[in-house]
Design a protein around this motif. Structure first.
Motif, PDB file in Angstrom:
ATOM      1  N   ALA A  61       0.824  -1.267  -0.001  1.00 56.03           N
ATOM      2  CA  ALA A  61       0.040  -0.165   0.110  1.00 56.03           C
ATOM      3  C   ALA A  61       0.666   1.191   0.154  1.00 56.03           C
ATOM      4  CB  ALA A  61      -1.089  -0.088   1.270  1.00 56.03           C
ATOM      5  N   TYR A  62       1.969   1.114   0.714  1.00 57.52           N
ATOM      6  CA  TYR A  62       2.814   2.331   0.793  1.00 57.52           C
ATOM      7  C   TYR A  62       3.409   2.633  -0.579  1.00 57.52           C
ATOM      8  CZ  TYR A  62       6.670   5.244   1.974  1.00 57.52           C
ATOM      9  OH  TYR A  62       7.694   6.292   2.146  1.00 57.52           O
ATOM     10  N   GLU A  63       3.965   1.607  -1.177  1.00 60.42           N
ATOM     11  CA  GLU A  63       4.596   1.600  -2.473  1.00 60.42           C
ATOM     12  C   GLU A  63       3.677   2.083  -3.586  1.00 60.42           C
ATOM     13  OE1 GLU A  63       5.856  -2.267  -2.812  1.00 60.42           O
ATOM     14  OE2 GLU A  63       7.558  -2.044  -1.629  1.00 60.42           O
ATOM     15  N   VAL A  64       2.375   1.537  -3.602  1.00 62.48           N
ATOM     16  CA  VAL A  64       1.527   2.004  -4.482  1.00 62.48           C
ATOM     17  C   VAL A  64       0.905   3.499  -4.463  1.00 62.48           C
ATOM     18  CG1 VAL A  64      -1.066   1.753  -5.420  1.00 62.48           C
ATOM     19  CG2 VAL A  64       0.414  -0.441  -4.999  1.00 62.48           C
ATOM     20  N   PHE A  65       0.643   3.919  -3.117  1.00 69.73           N
ATOM     21  CA  PHE A  65       0.166   5.456  -2.951  1.00 69.73           C
ATOM     22  C   PHE A  65       1.543   6.234  -3.038  1.00 69.73           C
ATOM     23  CE2 PHE A  65      -3.425   3.313  -1.569  1.00 69.73           C
ATOM     24  CZ  PHE A  65      -4.656   4.398  -1.690  1.00 69.73           C
ATOM     25  N   LYS A  66       2.619   5.799  -2.774  1.00 68.55           N
ATOM     26  CA  LYS A  66       3.814   6.768  -3.390  1.00 68.55           C
ATOM     27  C   LYS A  66       3.857   7.065  -4.661  1.00 68.55           C
ATOM     28  CE  LYS A  66       8.996   6.882  -2.635  1.00 68.55           C
ATOM     29  NZ  LYS A  66       9.364   7.116  -3.993  1.00 68.55           N
ATOM     30  N   VAL A  67       3.474   5.920  -5.568  1.00 71.04           N
ATOM     31  CA  VAL A  67       3.524   6.247  -7.048  1.00 71.04           C
ATOM     32  C   VAL A  67       2.277   6.957  -7.233  1.00 71.04           C
ATOM     33  CG1 VAL A  67       3.117   5.245  -9.339  1.00 71.04           C
ATOM     34  CG2 VAL A  67       4.852   4.048  -7.543  1.00 71.04           C
ATOM     35  N   LEU A  68       1.383   6.918  -6.873  1.00 71.85           N
ATOM     36  CA  LEU A  68       0.061   7.573  -6.927  1.00 71.85           C
ATOM     37  C   LEU A  68       0.249   9.243  -6.756  1.00 71.85           C
ATOM     38  CD1 LEU A  68      -2.803   5.313  -5.885  1.00 71.85           C
ATOM     39  CD2 LEU A  68      -2.427   6.031  -8.063  1.00 71.85           C
ATOM     40  N   LYS A  69       0.812   9.294  -5.609  1.00 71.79           N
ATOM     41  CA  LYS A  69       1.255  10.742  -5.254  1.00 71.79           C
ATOM     42  C   LYS A  69       2.268  11.609  -6.248  1.00 71.79           C
ATOM     43  CE  LYS A  69       2.949  13.730  -1.357  1.00 71.79           C
ATOM     44  NZ  LYS A  69       1.802  14.623  -1.374  1.00 71.79           N
ATOM     45  N   GLU A  70       3.099  10.741  -6.559  1.00 68.71           N
ATOM     46  CA  GLU A  70       4.128  11.256  -7.810  1.00 68.71           C
ATOM     47  C   GLU A  70       3.507  11.586  -9.010  1.00 68.71           C
ATOM     48  OE1 GLU A  70       7.068   8.494  -7.396  1.00 68.71           O
ATOM     49  OE2 GLU A  70       7.863   8.943  -5.704  1.00 68.71           O
ATOM     50  N   THR A  71       2.474  10.758  -9.429  1.00 69.80           N
ATOM     51  CA  THR A  71       1.945  10.692 -10.694  1.00 69.80           C
ATOM     52  C   THR A  71       0.652  11.236 -11.029  1.00 69.80           C
ATOM     53  OG1 THR A  71       1.099   8.570 -10.502  1.00 69.80           O
ATOM     54  CG2 THR A  71       3.485   8.592 -11.394  1.00 69.80           C
ATOM     55  N   ALA A 119      -7.238 -10.681  -8.689  1.00 71.10           N
ATOM     56  CA  ALA A 119      -7.166  -8.976  -8.448  1.00 71.10           C
ATOM     57  C   ALA A 119      -7.097  -9.146  -7.104  1.00 71.10           C
ATOM     58  CB  ALA A 119      -8.301  -8.283  -9.128  1.00 71.10           C
ATOM     59  N   GLY A 120      -6.366  -8.097  -6.303  1.00 72.49           N
ATOM     60  CA  GLY A 120      -6.396  -8.027  -5.054  1.00 72.49           C
ATOM     61  C   GLY A 120      -6.779  -6.329  -4.727  1.00 72.49           C
ATOM     62  N   HIS A 121      -6.699  -6.073  -3.256  1.00 73.35           N
ATOM     63  CA  HIS A 121      -7.125  -4.775  -3.038  1.00 73.35           C
ATOM     64  C   HIS A 121      -6.541  -3.750  -3.686  1.00 73.35           C
ATOM     65  CE1 HIS A 121      -9.656  -2.292  -0.170  1.00 73.35           C
ATOM     66  NE2 HIS A 121      -8.639  -1.402  -0.457  1.00 73.35           N
ATOM     67  N   MET A 122      -4.782  -3.836  -3.818  1.00 72.54           N
ATOM     68  CA  MET A 122      -4.283  -2.764  -4.294  1.00 72.54           C
ATOM     69  C   MET A 122      -4.175  -2.592  -5.764  1.00 72.54           C
ATOM     70  SD  MET A 122      -3.603  -1.056  -1.501  1.00 72.54           S
ATOM     71  CE  MET A 122      -2.834  -0.033  -2.417  1.00 72.54           C
ATOM     72  N   SER A 123      -4.374  -4.025  -6.313  1.00 73.55           N
ATOM     73  CA  SER A 123      -4.340  -4.122  -7.976  1.00 73.55           C
ATOM     74  C   SER A 123      -5.155  -3.025  -8.385  1.00 73.55           C
ATOM     75  CB  SER A 123      -4.545  -5.427  -8.232  1.00 73.55           C
ATOM     76  OG  SER A 123      -5.826  -5.763  -8.262  1.00 73.55           O
ATOM     77  N   LEU A 124      -6.380  -2.421  -7.877  1.00 69.94           N
ATOM     78  CA  LEU A 124      -7.103  -1.731  -8.541  1.00 69.94           C
ATOM     79  C   LEU A 124      -6.690  -0.361  -8.632  1.00 69.94           C
ATOM     80  CD1 LEU A 124      -9.139  -3.812  -8.069  1.00 69.94           C
ATOM     81  CD2 LEU A 124     -10.923  -2.131  -7.971  1.00 69.94           C
ATOM     82  N   SER A 180      -2.956   0.047  -8.730  1.00 68.57           N
ATOM     83  CA  SER A 180      -1.721  -0.084  -9.332  1.00 68.57           C
ATOM     84  C   SER A 180      -1.926  -0.714 -10.737  1.00 68.57           C
ATOM     85  CB  SER A 180      -0.912  -1.001  -8.612  1.00 68.57           C
ATOM     86  OG  SER A 180      -1.300  -2.416  -8.264  1.00 68.57           O
ATOM     87  N   ASP A 181      -2.807  -1.490 -11.204  1.00 70.99           N
ATOM     88  CA  ASP A 181      -2.993  -2.004 -12.444  1.00 70.99           C
ATOM     89  C   ASP A 181      -4.137  -1.434 -13.091  1.00 70.99           C
ATOM     90  OD1 ASP A 181      -3.534  -3.784 -14.534  1.00 70.99           O
ATOM     91  OD2 ASP A 181      -2.854  -5.602 -13.489  1.00 70.99           O
ATOM     92  N   ARG A 182      -3.828  -0.708 -14.211  1.00 67.50           N
ATOM     93  CA  ARG A 182      -4.939   0.272 -14.484  1.00 67.50           C
ATOM     94  C   ARG A 182      -5.940  -1.061 -15.433  1.00 67.50           C
ATOM     95  NH1 ARG A 182      -5.839   3.464 -12.445  1.00 67.50           N
ATOM     96  NH2 ARG A 182      -3.903   4.539 -12.875  1.00 67.50           N
ATOM     97  N   ARG A 183      -5.639  -2.164 -15.752  1.00 63.19           N
ATOM     98  CA  ARG A 183      -6.686  -3.074 -16.318  1.00 63.19           C
ATOM     99  C   ARG A 183      -7.557  -3.477 -15.376  1.00 63.19           C
ATOM    100  NH1 ARG A 183      -7.143  -8.535 -15.934  1.00 63.19           N
ATOM    101  NH2 ARG A 183      -8.251  -9.606 -17.653  1.00 63.19           N
ATOM    102  N   ASP A 184      -7.122  -3.630 -14.058  1.00 57.38           N
ATOM    103  CA  ASP A 184      -8.233  -3.904 -12.933  1.00 57.38           C
ATOM    104  C   ASP A 184      -8.876  -2.826 -12.772  1.00 57.38           C
ATOM    105  OD1 ASP A 184      -7.207  -6.612 -12.837  1.00 57.38           O
ATOM    106  OD2 ASP A 184      -6.162  -6.120 -10.903  1.00 57.38           O
ATOM    107  N   THR A 185      -8.398  -1.568 -12.821  1.00 53.12           N
ATOM    108  CA  THR A 185      -9.198  -0.310 -12.628  1.00 53.12           C
ATOM    109  C   THR A 185     -10.316  -0.238 -13.393  1.00 53.12           C
ATOM    110  OG1 THR A 185      -7.170   0.642 -11.746  1.00 53.12           O
ATOM    111  CG2 THR A 185      -9.071   2.193 -12.101  1.00 53.12           C
ATOM    112  N   ASN A 186      -9.777  -0.301 -14.893  1.00 50.38           N
ATOM    113  CA  ASN A 186     -10.682  -0.227 -15.979  1.00 50.38           C
ATOM    114  C   ASN A 186     -12.034  -1.253 -15.908  1.00 50.38           C
ATOM    115  OD1 ASN A 186      -9.304   1.970 -16.620  1.00 50.38           O
ATOM    116  ND2 ASN A 186      -8.353   0.928 -18.392  1.00 50.38           N
ATOM    117  N   ILE A 187     -11.682  -2.591 -15.434  1.00 48.71           N
ATOM    118  CA  ILE A 187     -12.492  -3.662 -15.524  1.00 48.71           C
ATOM    119  C   ILE A 187     -13.453  -3.105 -14.672  1.00 48.71           C
ATOM    120  CG2 ILE A 187     -13.195  -5.719 -14.822  1.00 48.71           C
ATOM    121  CD1 ILE A 187     -10.347  -6.683 -16.079  1.00 48.71           C
TER     122      ILE A 187
END
Length: 307
Positions: A193-203, A273-278, A280-287
């Motif tokens: 979760a830390y790693e994913v949200f770090k990327v989200l904050k940066e991007t 899919a997992g909780h964080m993949s929605l 970190s993984d745009r495919r899961d987000t889009n589905i």
């Protein structure tokens, strides 16, 4: 088309973005959405809005009080009932806009706000359709599973001490997640979760802050959607869950879904899919977004026809 909007919620200014399909005129079905734990409106919601817009459904995403661009003196404090009230005030704002069909309003939520929209389905008569993604349905059980028996007892001790400190005006703060959870004891003890949200904050979400008040975690322990589920009778509810979700737990979510008496409901399970993949993984987000868009298209279009 994106338009910045502002409205008031309990005396504070809420900032949101209204996503309207290009080239459309007149009032449209509208979905109101906010995020989960420490989220700002730039996380996940724009992707849902983009896909919903293909079906002529507009989307109002907003920052809760105390987060992102919104006002509020107590920053990063997560009071679930205050957030639910922000949703309800967003409904009042939206129903007064000329470009909104007030008879075709829906709500979208993910993670913590996934639970919020289930409560809204029980208490907010102006909303007709709901999509709840990876919802927190029982805060106590969820955190006890996440932390494990020993660390959970340490967490309870920490929350009790913070209660004493707040009496003296010295309440503390807690990380949302961290790379060393056994050492730091964040609210959500998952390095991913830390790693994913770090990327989200940066991007995508530069205003995201990865901490909350310690009291926020205490309030999470007292949070449950289950008392409200029997009241969801004449509402259209979709729940989207992930087969590999080890954070909000698919079995708790499915139990909550099964307790909703409304016949107009749908459960979608995202395989592999997992909780964080929605996030970190745009495919899961889009589905997930495509499922939500189809649900809102069918249910809110029906609301327009019967209004």
């Amino acid at each position: 088309m994106e338009r910045r909007v502002e409205f008031h919620s309990e005396g504070d200014t809420i900032v949101g973005t209204l996503y309207r399909p290009d080239g459309r005129e007149g009032p449209l079905p509208t979905v109101i959405g906010a995020g989960g734990w420490c989220y700002t409106k730039e996380i996940v919601l724009p992707h849902v809005a983009r896909i919903a817009g293909r079906d002529d459904v507009q989307f109002l995403a907003f920052d809760y009080r105390g987060f992102g661009e919104s006002g509020g003196q107590r920053r990063q404090h997560i009071d679930p009932w205050a957030q639910i009230q922000d949703y309800r005030n967003a409904v009042t704002f939206a129903e007064r806009l000329d470009e909104v069909d007030e008879n075709a309003l829906g709500a979208f939520g993910i993670s913590y706000s996934g639970g919020h929209v289930l409560i809204l389905a029980a208490i907010e008569p102006r909303l007709k359709a709901f999509v709840s993604v990876l919802p927190v349905v029982d805060g106590y059980t969820t955190l006890k599973r996440c932390h494990g028996e020993i660390d959970f007892r340490l967490l309870e001790d920490e929350l009790l001490q913070d209660l004493r400190n707040r009496f003296d005006g010295k309440g503390g703060t807690k990380a949302m997640s961290s790379l060393t959870p056994h050492q730091d004891r964040p609210t959500w003890p998952y390095p991913q979760a830390y790693e994913v949200f770090k990327v989200l904050k940066e991007t995508e979400a530069p205003l995201h802050e990865h901490w909350s008040t310690t009291e926020s975690t205490e309030q999470l322990l007292n949070y449950s959607v289950f008392p409200y589920l029997p009241r969801i009778i004449e509402r259209s509810v979709m729940m989207i869950v992930a087969s590999g979700d080890n954070i909000t737990s698919i079995d708790l979510e499915v139990d909550a879904f099964n307790r909703i008496p409304s016949p107009d409901k749908s459960l979608k399970v995202l395989p592999a899919a997992g909780h964080m993949s929605l996030y970190s993984d745009r495919r899961d987000t889009n589905i997930a977004a495509a499922h939500a868009a189809e649900w809102f298209k069918s249910t809110l279009s029906s609301s327009c026809e019967t209004a």
